[in-house]
Design a protein around this motif. Structure first.
Motif: not given
Length: 119
Positions: A47, A50-51, A82-87, A89-90
């Motif tokens: 996480t 990736t971010t 989108f990457v910063s928000l979804t990673t 949260v996932t």
């Protein structure tokens, strides 16, 4: 034939530095996924990798195309958003699902509220 613009040396150096640093962080996260033992330890490293890795790679991309096109190019900001928000949260959803499964199977006890905290 379309003329090909050349990237100045200073910009090429910065782009290469950003992309290599982003790739190194992403590789570190992937290595953490392979080396750590438990699921709860494994989800944390990719996480962060990736971010942060995507942030540096996208910054390099923005710099490259901004210099080449002589105008601000900010399409990558949407990808970063989108990457910063979804990673994260996932990550939270995966950990909650795993914790729920582990509690139901009796592998771990449910977290207890702190007695020192007042409601």
């Amino acid at each position: 034939m379309i003329p090909i613009a050349e990237l100045p040396g200073w910009a090429a150096f910065l782009v290469a530095l950003l992309v290599l640093a982003g790739a190194a962080l992403t590789l570190t996260g992937a290595t953490g996924l392979l080396r750590l033992r438990t699921f709860y330890e494994r989800v944390h490293a990719p996480t962060l990798g990736t971010t942060l890795g995507a942030t540096l790679i996208l910054a390099g991309s923005m710099l490259c195309f901004t210099v080449l096109q002589s105008r601000p190019v900010v399409h990558e900001v949407l990808i970063l958003l989108f990457v910063s928000l979804t990673t994260p949260v996932t990550l939270m959803l995966l950990v909650r699902a795993a914790l729920s499964r582990d509690i139901q199977e009796g592998r771990v006890s449910p977290p207890q509220p702190d007695k020192d905290r007042s409601p």
